[in-house]
Design a protein around this motif. Structure first.
Motif, short mmCIF file in Angstrom:
data_model
loop_
_atom_site.label_atom_id
_atom_site.label_comp_id
_atom_site.label_asym_id
_atom_site.label_seq_id
_atom_site.Cartn_x
_atom_site.Cartn_y
_atom_site.Cartn_z
N GLY A 84 0.90 -1.51 0.18
CA GLY A 84 0.44 -0.40 -0.22
C GLY A 84 0.87 1.25 0.06
O GLY A 84 0.33 2.20 -0.59
N GLU A 90 -7.27 2.71 -2.56
CA GLU A 90 -8.05 2.69 -1.68
C GLU A 90 -8.39 0.95 -0.69
O GLU A 90 -8.31 1.07 0.49
CB GLU A 90 -9.41 3.42 -1.26
N ARG A 91 -8.16 0.46 -1.62
CA ARG A 91 -8.54 -1.17 -1.46
C ARG A 91 -7.24 -2.31 -1.68
O ARG A 91 -6.78 -3.30 -1.51
CB ARG A 91 -9.37 -1.80 -1.66
N VAL A 137 -10.70 11.04 4.05
CA VAL A 137 -9.36 9.80 4.17
C VAL A 137 -8.12 9.03 3.61
O VAL A 137 -8.35 10.30 2.24
CB VAL A 137 -10.52 8.88 2.86
N GLN A 139 -4.81 8.92 2.34
CA GLN A 139 -4.25 7.24 1.40
C GLN A 139 -2.56 7.13 1.55
O GLN A 139 -2.48 5.83 2.12
CB GLN A 139 -3.96 7.95 0.19
N GLU A 156 -8.53 7.53 12.88
CA GLU A 156 -8.38 8.11 11.46
C GLU A 156 -8.24 8.27 10.72
O GLU A 156 -7.60 7.68 9.34
CB GLU A 156 -8.74 9.64 11.66
N LYS A 158 -5.83 4.70 10.96
CA LYS A 158 -5.26 3.70 11.16
C LYS A 158 -5.74 2.73 9.43
O LYS A 158 -4.24 1.58 9.09
CB LYS A 158 -6.51 2.63 12.08
N GLY A 159 -6.23 3.67 8.91
CA GLY A 159 -6.67 2.73 7.17
C GLY A 159 -5.71 3.52 6.38
O GLY A 159 -5.33 2.74 5.11
N ALA A 160 -4.80 4.23 6.40
CA ALA A 160 -3.79 4.97 5.76
C ALA A 160 -2.11 4.58 5.91
O ALA A 160 -2.39 3.33 6.92
CB ALA A 160 -3.23 6.39 6.03
N SER A 161 -1.47 4.14 4.76
CA SER A 161 0.06 3.93 4.93
C SER A 161 0.85 4.75 5.49
O SER A 161 0.84 5.99 4.73
CB SER A 161 0.18 3.76 3.18
#
Length: 423
Positions: A84, A90-91, A137, A139, A156, A158-161
């Protein structure tokens, strides 16, 4: 050794006697005996017979050119990256094949990339924190020390690289004089999905702003900041305006992008669909040659950054701002608008204000929209001989005056409601 010396004894004594007698051959012989022995090599045929049969040698590798696509270029970095960190998806799907992190940041600055991939580049703790709190969001986040991440909400990001880089690299990528060591690539925010601060929503007014051909990034960012401070409900940008997500606009906006909805790249035909019913549209004008009380608006009125050479000199509008079908009213197709000073009563509920661009001022389409809603031309008087005001300054003056009038009208209405009913 001894048998060999014994065999050479007679020869040695004979050579010594010849040397003593003065024979030159004897001297040469003695020197020859003193030399080191020489290894005698056998003929090539004999050596070849004793050597083991040679194994067949593999063919030489084909010559490779000095540079090829398979050969990694120096400095490109061939280390394995975490999943990532090199893509934009995003996925997990990869985006453009970018091998260098610096190229990722550089590409994210371009308008073409932002439009095609719907990404924006944010820099600094405050801007990134405001974006995260508003629901943007992330990235990829580039940071120089772990301490930078501790200032951001953990849930907020946690899902980012998360990519740790040197501070020198961030200084190279940044446009700031004093970088903070934190950069982020975000998905372009959608105003319909954003969660704006509660304080902003509580103090929001039925006041809208329409930007007409604002092309200077610093001016647009300052205008957005004034719109957020005045409590504007919404900001609409026409197609002639600069991209609001450009880095210079973001820096000048100081977080206004995440406090007020911004709808960009609109044509004049779609502007009315983004306005509430019953709204009145007024245009801001600080042309020193157009006093209050006049009923006609000359072409090119509403210039915010530079006044025309003469007070009534017409200015050719930009092609982007020109409407497809001009109104047939008047020879030039410009409708008539009543003019008044900006501090007089004009803020009805709801109301929208149009701010013209720096070069061409208000477009004919803006004047037609104002005329169709019964709007007025708001004149900001300046001292004669002084150049017209900057568009950002003009926007701030008119917006905060509109806020004052709306709050005063709201207070008057509340006072009437609290009056006792006679009888």
């Amino acid at each position: 050794w001894r048998p060999a010396m014994a065999a050479l004894g007679p020869v040695w004594r004979a050579l010594l006697r010849a040397r003593a007698a003065g024979d030159p051959a004897g001297r040469r012989g003695v020197r020859a005996l003193r030399r080191s022995p020489v290894r005698v090599l056998q003929p090539q045929s004999a050596r070849s017979a004793r050597r083991a049969p040679e194994q067949p040698q593999p063919p030489p590798p084909p010559l490779r050119p000095l540079w090829s696509a398979a050969r990694p270029r120096r400095g490109c970095g061939t280390r394995k990256r975490r999943p990532g960190t090199a893509g934009w998806g995003e996925r997990g799907e990869r985006g453009p094949a970018v091998s260098r992190r610096g190229s990722m940041v550089t590409i994210a600055k371009s308008k073409k990339f932002r439009d095609n991939h719907r990404k924006v580049l944010l820099e600094g703790h405050r801007l990134i924190k405001d974006a995260l709190e508003a629901g943007a969001v992330p990235q990829t986040l580039f940071f120089s020390t772990v301490g930078h991440l501790k200032l951001l909400p953990e849930a907020e990001i946690k899902g980012a690289s998360l990519v740790k880089v040197k501070f020198e690299d961030i200084k190279t990528w940044s446009d700031l004089v004093t970088p903070q060591g934190l950069l982020g690539i975000f998905s372009k925010p959608d105003p319909a999905k954003m969660s704006y601060p509660a304080a902003q929503l509580t103090n929001s007014l039925p006041l809208l702003l329409i930007c007409d051909n604002i092309r200077d990034p610093g001016n647009l960012g300052t205008i957005l900041r004034s719109a957020a401070g005045a409590g504007c409900e919404k900001v609409l940008l026409t197609k002639g305006c600069v991209d609001p997500w450009e880095p210079k606009v973001l820096r000048a906006g100081m977080g206004a992008h995440f406090r007020v909805p911004i709808i960009a790249n609109l044509d004049w035909e779609s502007i009315p669909t983004n306005l509430p019913d019953g709204i009145q549209v007024c245009v801001a004008d600080n042309d020193p040659g157009a006093p209050a009380g006049t009923t006609s608006v000359p072409r090119g009125a509403g210039r915010a950054d530079s006044a025309p050479d003469s007070p009534k000199a017409p200015v050719k509008p930009s092609p982007e701002a020109a409407p497809e079908h001009e109104d047939e009213e008047g020879a030039a197709g410009i409708p008539e608008l009543a003019a008044q000073h900006y501090y007089e009563d004009w803020a009805q509920i709801p109301v929208a204000v149009v701010i013209g661009g720096e070069t061409h001022g208000l477009s004919p389409a803006a004047l037609q929209l104002a005329a169709s809603t019964g709007g007025k031309r708001l004149v900001i008087p300046v001292v004669p001989g002084v150049d017209s005001l900057n568009s950002a300054i003009a926007a701030g003056i008119v917006l905060f005056e509109g806020k004052r009038q709306l709050l005063w009208r709201h207070k008057q209405e509340d006072g009437r409601e609290k009056l006792p009913v006679p009888g």
